[in-house]
Design an enzyme around this catalytic site. Structure first.
Site, PDB file in Angstrom:
ATOM      1  N   VAL A 232       0.830  -1.203   0.000  1.00 59.64           N
ATOM      2  CA  VAL A 232       0.000   0.000   0.000  1.00 59.64           C
ATOM      3  C   VAL A 232       0.866   1.256   0.000  1.00 59.64           C
ATOM      4  O   VAL A 232       1.886   1.324   0.693  1.00 59.64           O
ATOM      5  CB  VAL A 232      -0.967   0.007   1.211  1.00 59.64           C
ATOM      6  CG1 VAL A 232      -0.207   0.038   2.521  1.00 59.64           C
ATOM      7  CG2 VAL A 232      -1.952   1.173   1.145  1.00 59.64           C
ATOM      8  N   ILE A 233       0.475   2.226  -0.812  1.00 54.62           N
ATOM      9  CA  ILE A 233       1.096   3.547  -0.837  1.00 54.62           C
ATOM     10  C   ILE A 233       0.016   4.541  -0.417  1.00 54.62           C
ATOM     11  O   ILE A 233      -1.105   4.520  -0.944  1.00 54.62           O
ATOM     12  CB  ILE A 233       1.612   3.913  -2.245  1.00 54.62           C
ATOM     13  CG1 ILE A 233       2.679   2.905  -2.706  1.00 54.62           C
ATOM     14  CG2 ILE A 233       2.178   5.330  -2.261  1.00 54.62           C
ATOM     15  CD1 ILE A 233       3.950   2.894  -1.891  1.00 54.62           C
ATOM     16  N   GLN A 238       0.470   8.522  -4.260  1.00 53.35           N
ATOM     17  CA  GLN A 238       0.168   7.613  -5.358  1.00 53.35           C
ATOM     18  C   GLN A 238       0.332   8.299  -6.708  1.00 53.35           C
ATOM     19  O   GLN A 238       0.330   9.519  -6.809  1.00 53.35           O
ATOM     20  CB  GLN A 238      -1.259   7.075  -5.210  1.00 53.35           C
ATOM     21  CG  GLN A 238      -1.428   6.124  -4.039  1.00 53.35           C
ATOM     22  CD  GLN A 238      -2.861   5.674  -3.831  1.00 53.35           C
ATOM     23  OE1 GLN A 238      -3.754   5.977  -4.621  1.00 53.35           O
ATOM     24  NE2 GLN A 238      -3.101   4.940  -2.753  1.00 53.35           N
ATOM     25  N   SER A 240       2.935   8.549  -8.504  1.00 53.74           N
ATOM     26  CA  SER A 240       4.181   9.320  -8.610  1.00 53.74           C
ATOM     27  C   SER A 240       5.406   8.420  -8.734  1.00 53.74           C
ATOM     28  O   SER A 240       6.532   8.895  -8.619  1.00 53.74           O
ATOM     29  CB  SER A 240       4.332  10.231  -7.376  1.00 53.74           C
ATOM     30  OG  SER A 240       3.255  11.133  -7.284  1.00 53.74           O
ATOM     31  N   GLY A 243       5.420   3.518  -5.735  1.00 55.12           N
ATOM     32  CA  GLY A 243       5.114   2.095  -5.649  1.00 55.12           C
ATOM     33  C   GLY A 243       6.125   1.262  -6.412  1.00 55.12           C
ATOM     34  O   GLY A 243       6.558   0.207  -5.943  1.00 55.12           O
ATOM     35  N   SER A 244       6.520   1.721  -7.583  1.00 52.35           N
ATOM     36  CA  SER A 244       7.532   1.001  -8.377  1.00 52.35           C
ATOM     37  C   SER A 244       8.867   0.962  -7.656  1.00 52.35           C
ATOM     38  O   SER A 244       9.566  -0.061  -7.662  1.00 52.35           O
ATOM     39  CB  SER A 244       7.704   1.669  -9.745  1.00 52.35           C
ATOM     40  OG  SER A 244       6.550   1.477 -10.545  1.00 52.35           O
ATOM     41  N   GLU A 266       0.812 -12.803  -3.240  1.00 52.16           N
ATOM     42  CA  GLU A 266      -0.438 -13.414  -2.817  1.00 52.16           C
ATOM     43  C   GLU A 266      -1.633 -12.645  -3.355  1.00 52.16           C
ATOM     44  O   GLU A 266      -1.836 -11.478  -3.019  1.00 52.16           O
ATOM     45  CB  GLU A 266      -0.516 -13.449  -1.283  1.00 52.16           C
ATOM     46  CG  GLU A 266      -1.808 -14.047  -0.744  1.00 52.16           C
ATOM     47  CD  GLU A 266      -1.896 -13.957   0.764  1.00 52.16           C
ATOM     48  OE1 GLU A 266      -2.834 -14.529   1.341  1.00 52.16           O
ATOM     49  OE2 GLU A 266      -1.026 -13.315   1.373  1.00 52.16           O
ATOM     50  N   ARG A 278       4.846  -4.205 -15.215  1.00 52.98           N
ATOM     51  CA  ARG A 278       5.638  -3.140 -15.837  1.00 52.98           C
ATOM     52  C   ARG A 278       7.089  -3.166 -15.372  1.00 52.98           C
ATOM     53  O   ARG A 278       8.023  -3.065 -16.170  1.00 52.98           O
ATOM     54  CB  ARG A 278       5.026  -1.767 -15.526  1.00 52.98           C
ATOM     55  CG  ARG A 278       3.692  -1.480 -16.153  1.00 52.98           C
ATOM     56  CD  ARG A 278       3.352   0.004 -16.091  1.00 52.98           C
ATOM     57  NE  ARG A 278       3.428   0.548 -14.761  1.00 52.98           N
ATOM     58  CZ  ARG A 278       2.419   0.598 -13.898  1.00 52.98           C
ATOM     59  NH1 ARG A 278       1.246   0.081 -14.234  1.00 52.98           N
ATOM     60  NH2 ARG A 278       2.560   1.151 -12.707  1.00 52.98           N
TER      61      ARG A 278
END
EC number: 2.3.1.48
Length: 426
Positions: A232-233, A238, A240, A243-244, A266, A278
């Site tokens: 979770v971010i 988000q 931006s 997360g990557s 999971e 990606r």
């Protein structure tokens, strides 16, 4: 008065904030906002209908100190029903999901924010850092130069780290509020991410961005398999790229540890599945040896320019092998792919089987020449074989013609999705 007048949408009523110290707000850009955002889900807390009964103009003010995540909770409303037996106990319900010790006095909480800003530092070991230009910060308008670039850091912690268990209990509520079907889990270990923002005097202050929970399972004969369970971010961060960065930091951390055999995920949500695809694709495209063995060195150099992907135009027509500048040749990717070669790379790269097979299929599709009938057929059979095995229990119950039709329909759907994903990779 109608019942609806006393019923509030819990997603709208619950207002979240990541509160910074006053001095830290001074270095924020004009468009930066980390306060007063709403959850995506509240049904794990307030029930499936996500409704709260018994109040008018209900506001659940739930704040966190931006670094330490110290909590403040205030329930405000214009009017409350007298009949206490039918009125929902908002604070009592929330107390079941957040740890004790939260503040209910605003002045006390804001004083704690100021103190924690100077004393809080991330728990665990830093495993990754990166920088981004500050957007619309005071530096761009002649302010202090320290705000022109922002540093971000990713840490790895376990519950053996002093203080982390308590910190985890404060941040895990984000799982309920932003992951569909999310739930609290047994405490294990986490990767977590922070913004490291400097004040005008150069003091570094840490602000929470997000985290991911990891579990390890025994993998015969003497390794462990790491499973990414929750990711979770926080909403203000988000879309931006954070997360990557967190995902890649986790992957590279696992890749560097010989005792870990592979990274699995999971039951991933659709948005996370795209993020994972990606980043895994970019990693493979940038892996020179893998791409050379898979497609031949001249093919890779001519078409990818060091790993960059051109925009996909249509299904199975991305960067055709007959395109100008490409030298025809067949590497281990085939099609069909050399299974022994692929399995060796899968193990070396510590990617779960189904995920690796999908990635290989996307890369082959990227290189496929639709005019090469033999290769196109071999590719189609390769993908359908995987789909048949993955959906065997359902397909085996169908008649042959229906089974073939369903398999073809699934294949076309997969191709459309691959086209979409490849178009995202630059």
């Amino acid at each position: 008065m109608a019942n609806a007048d006393w019923t509030a949408d819990s997603n709208e009523a619950l207002v979240l904030s990541l509160v910074r110290a006053q001095e830290d707000k001074q270095v924020l850009g004009a468009e930066e906002s980390y306060e007063e955002f709403h959850p995506t889900f509240t049904y794990p807390i307030f029930g499936e209908d996500e409704k709260i009964y018994g109040y008018q103009d209900l506001v659940i003010d739930f704040r966190f100190a931006s670094g330490s995540l110290a909590q403040f909770l205030s329930v405000r409303y214009a009017e409350k029903l007298v009949a206490s037996s039918t009125v929902d106990d908002v604070e009592g319900t929330l107390k079941q999901f957040i740890p004790p010790g939260y503040d209910t006095d605003e002045k006390t909480f804001l004083a704690r924010v100021e103190n924690d800003a100077m004393t809080f530092t991330p728990i665990g070991r830093r495993i990754h850092s990166y920088t981004r230009p500050a957007q619309g910060s005071s530096a761009s308008a002649g302010g202090d130069a320290t705000t022109s670039e922002i540093e971000y850091e990713v840490y790895h912690a376990t519950f053996d780290d002093p203080g982390f268990r308590e910190y985890h209990r404060r941040m895990q509520v984000y799982i309920l509020l932003y992951i569909e079907a999310g739930s609290y889990i047994d405490e294990e270990e986490d990767g977590w991410e922070f913004e490291k923002r400097k004040r005008k005097d150069g003091t570094a202050i840490y602000h929470f961005i997000g985290y991911s929970s990891l579990f390890n399972f025994y993998c015969f004969p003497e390794k462990v398999r790491m499973r990414l369970s929750q990711f979770v971010i926080a909403p203000p961060y988000q879309r931006s790229g954070h997360g990557s960065e967190l995902y890649n930091a986790i992957y590279n951390y696992i890749l560097a540890h010989p005792a870990v055999s592979e990274l699995t995920v999971e039951d991933p949500a659709e948005a996370f599945e795209d993020l994972r695809d990606r980043n895994d694709l970019r990693m493979l495209l940038a892996h020179e040896q893998f791409m050379q063995e898979g497609f031949g060195s001249q093919d890779v150099t001519a078409s990818h320019g060091g790993g960059r992907v051109q925009k996909v135009k249509s299904r199975a027509r991305a960067t055709p092998m007959s395109a100008p500048g490409r030298v025809k040749g067949r590497g281990k990717m085939g099609p069909p792919v050399d299974k022994a070669w692929a399995e060796k790379w899968r193990k070396d790269l510590k990617i779960a089987l189904r995920q690796f097979q999908r990635l290989v299929e996307m890369l082959v599709m990227l290189h496929l020449d639709p005019a090469d009938v033999r290769s196109a057929r071999a590719y189609r059979l390769q993908v359908k074989e995987r789909l048949y095995r993955f959906n065997f229990e359902v397909l085996a119950q169908l008649e042959k013609d229906e089974r073939l039709e369903k398999l073809e329909e699934t294949f076309q759907s997969v191709q459309d999705d691959y086209t979409r994903l490849l178009a995202m990779v630059r």
